[in-house]
Scaffold this active site. Structure first.
Site, PDB file in Angstrom:
ATOM      1  N   SER A   1       1.264  -1.182  -0.008  1.00 54.52           N
ATOM      2  CA  SER A   1       0.171  -0.151  -0.213  1.00 54.52           C
ATOM      3  C   SER A   1       0.531   1.555   0.039  1.00 54.52           C
ATOM      4  O   SER A   1       1.354   1.599  -1.223  1.00 54.52           O
ATOM      5  CB  SER A   1      -1.433  -0.179   1.637  1.00 54.52           C
ATOM      6  OG  SER A   1      -2.214   0.586   1.286  1.00 54.52           O
TER       7      SER A   1
ATOM      8  N   ASP B   1     -10.027  -5.257  -4.179  1.00 53.70           N
ATOM      9  CA  ASP B   1      -9.426  -3.897  -3.462  1.00 53.70           C
ATOM     10  C   ASP B   1     -10.133  -2.842  -3.739  1.00 53.70           C
ATOM     11  O   ASP B   1      -9.518  -2.312  -4.869  1.00 53.70           O
ATOM     12  CB  ASP B   1      -7.785  -3.941  -4.213  1.00 53.70           C
ATOM     13  CG  ASP B   1      -6.702  -3.297  -2.957  1.00 53.70           C
ATOM     14  OD1 ASP B   1      -7.679  -2.598  -2.094  1.00 53.70           O
ATOM     15  OD2 ASP B   1      -5.145  -3.684  -3.224  1.00 53.70           O
TER      16      ASP B   1
ATOM     17  N   HIS C   1      -7.913  -5.412   0.094  1.00 54.85           N
ATOM     18  CA  HIS C   1      -6.520  -4.445   0.517  1.00 54.85           C
ATOM     19  C   HIS C   1      -6.061  -5.504   1.517  1.00 54.85           C
ATOM     20  O   HIS C   1      -4.673  -5.493   1.360  1.00 54.85           O
ATOM     21  CB  HIS C   1      -6.667  -3.307   0.298  1.00 54.85           C
ATOM     22  CG  HIS C   1      -5.672  -1.875  -0.003  1.00 54.85           C
ATOM     23  ND1 HIS C   1      -5.003  -2.084  -0.091  1.00 54.85           N
ATOM     24  CD2 HIS C   1      -4.828  -1.398   1.469  1.00 54.85           C
ATOM     25  CE1 HIS C   1      -3.803  -0.986  -0.798  1.00 54.85           C
ATOM     26  NE2 HIS C   1      -3.917  -0.994   0.595  1.00 54.85           N
TER      27      HIS C   1
END
Length: 400
Positions: free
Chosen positions: A173, A341, A370
Site C-alpha cells: 500500500s 481491492d 487490500h
C-alpha cells in the site's frame, strides 16, 4: 455547505474534548530495547531481533528492527537484506501480526533473508527527531513525498552501509507509493536489487472505497489543515470523536473495513481486537491531504501547495510528477494485486503497469481485498511463495 457543516461539527468536538486531548499522543520513541517492537512482538516467538535507528536527511529518527531466523541452523546468520515498508496508518509490526507461518516478516527470516522492518516517521517506533518534538507543528509537516525521498532513502542507506549489500524492498500500500516514487531517483535505485509490491499504488483516481470517497467529498483533509490539526491519530480523543461523528452523520460504519479496503476474503476476523492493539498508527494530516489530492486530480505527483507556493518551492505552477516511466528497466519488479481491492483498483494498477518501461512479474488474485495481501491466512501459498521465488532468483542461497 457540507464542508462548512463538517468544520462546525469538528470544532464542537475539539472544544468539548479539549481538556482530555490537550496531549498530542501518549506514544513515545522507545527508551530501551525492552520498550521496542522486538520485545513486544518478535522475540516472544523465539526470533533473534535487534533494534536500530536510522536518521533521515531532514533529521527524523526512524526505528528499524532486524530479524533473523529462529532455526538453530540459521540463527544469527543473515542472508540478503530485505526492507519491509508498511502501509498507511500502520508500522513495522504489521508484518508480524499473524502466526510465524502466516506473517511475511517471519516467513522471510525462515527462508534465510536478513529482514529489516521499517517504520516511517510519526509511527509508534519512529517518534524522534534531532531538534523537534512530536508536539511541534513542523514535526508533522510532511506527506508520502518525504516518506519516499527521505525515509525510504535513510532506511535503505543505513541497511546498505551495515550489510555492504544491495537490498530487496517489499512494500504494501503506502509502502508501494513510497517505492515507486523513490525508484525515480537514481541514487536510491543504486542501492536496490529488486522490489516486490503488494497492492501497488501510484494512481488513485479509480478507487471505489465508499468511506474514503465520502471523506474526500467532505474535504475532511482540508478541514483538518485549516483547523490546525497536524497529527492524524484516530486513537486520540478527538480522533475517536471524529470517527464517531462521521459514522453517525455521514456513513454506515457497522462494517468499517469493507468500505475502506474492499471485501477481504481471507483474513481472520476473530483477531481484529489483537490487530487494533497496534493499528491504526498516527500519520500527518498533510499526508492524508496529499493522498486525497491524488484521488481528486488523478495524478501521481508531488504535494500541491497552490500556485504561489508551487512557484516558490518548485519553480512552476503545478507540482512535478513522479515519472513512473523513468524507473530504470534494469530494476526487477514483482507486483501482486486483487480483484476486490477498493484502494489499489485494478484500473489504476494497470495504468501503473502501462507507464513502466519494464515488464514486472504480475500476480493477480481475484478474491483478494487490500488487507488480504498483509493478513490473509492463505497468504503464504497464495502469494508469498511466489514472491520469495522471485527474490531468491537474484541471489544464491544455501540449502535451507
Amino acid at each position: 455547505m457540507e464542508r462548512l457543516r463538517t468544520v462546525l461539527m469538528l470544532s464542537v468536538l475539539l472544544l468539548s474534548s479539549a481538556g482530555e486531548s490537550a496531549r498530542v499522543s501518549n506514544i513515545r520513541l522507545p527508551n530501551s530495547p525492552a520498550d521496542g517492537l522486538c520485545a513486544h512482538l518478535i522475540q516472544p516467538y523465539g526470533y533473534p531481533c535487534s533494534e536500530h535507528i536510522a536518521q533521515t536527511k531532514d533529521g527524523y529518527l526512524l526505528g528499524l528492527q532486524r530479524v533473523a531466523s529462529n532455526s538453530r541452523y540459521l540463527r544469527r546468520q543473515y542472508g540478503p537484506p530485505v526492507l519491509l515498508l508498511h502501509g498507511l496508518m500502520m508500522a513495522g509490526d504489521a508484518w508480524f501480526l499473524n502466526s510465524p507461518n502466516q506473517s511475511l516478516g517471519f516467513i522471510l527470516a525462515d527462508h534465510g533473508f536478513d529482514v529489516w522492518a521499517g517504520n516511517v516517521r510519526g509511527t509508534r517506533w519512529s517518534r524522534g527527531h534531532v531538534s523537534l518534538t512530536e508536539k511541534d507543528k513542523d514535526f508533522w509537516d510532511w506527506s508520502w513525498q518525504e516518506l519516499a525521498l527521505y525515509d525510504l532513502e535513510g532506511m535503505a542507506r543505513y541497511i546498505y552501509n551495515i550489510t555492504n549489500s544491495k537490498i530487496f524492498i517489499v512494500g504494501h500500500s503506502q509502502g508501494t507509493i513510497m517505492s515507486l516514487a523513490a525508484f525515480t531517483q537514481p541514487h536510491i535505485v543504486s542501492m536496490v536489487e529488486a522490489a516486490a509490491l503488494l497492492s501497488p499504488i501510484s494512481f488513485l483516481d479509480h478507487i471505489s472505497a465508499s468511506f474514503v470517497l465520502r471523506l474526500v467529498k467532505m474535504h475532511i483533509d482540508e478541514v483538518l489543515l485549516v483547523m490546525g490539526i497536524h497529527e492524524l491519530n484516530f486513537k486520540s480523543d478527538w480522533g475517536t470523536h471524529m470517527l464517531d461523528m462521521v459514522c453517525d452523520e455521514y456513513a454506515n460504519c457497522s462494517d468499517l473495513l469493507t468500505p475502506i479496503t474492499g471485501k477481504n476474503c481471507c483474513f481472520n476476523i476473530s483477531r481484529i481486537d489483537f490487530y487494533l492493539k497496534y493499528e491504526p498508527e498516527p500519520t500527518s494530516s498533510k499526508n492524508l491531504n496529499h493522498l486525497f489530492q491524488m484521488i481528486r486530480e488523478g495524478t501521481f505527483r508531488m504535494y500541491d501547495y497552490g500556485i504561489l507556493k508551487n512557484l516558490i518551492r518548485y519553480g512552476r505552477l503545478q507540482p512535478p510528477a513522479f515519472d513512473v516511466s523513468s524507473i530504470p528497466n534494469s530494476l526487477p519488479l514483482w507486483m501482486a494485486y486483487g480483484g476486490n481491492d477498493a484502494l489499489a483498483d485494478v484500473t489504476d494498477v494497470q495504468h501503473t503497469l502501462k507507464e513502466l518501461k519494464s515488464q514486472p512479474e504480475v500476480l493477480f488474485l481475484e478474491e483478494y481485498g487490500h488487507i488480504d495481501f498483509l493478513l490473509s491466512v492463505r497468504s503464504k501459498e497464495d502469494l508469498y511463495d511466489d514472491m520469495i521465488r522471485f527474490l531468491k532468483s537474484f541471489r544464491k542461497f544455501g540449502s535451507y
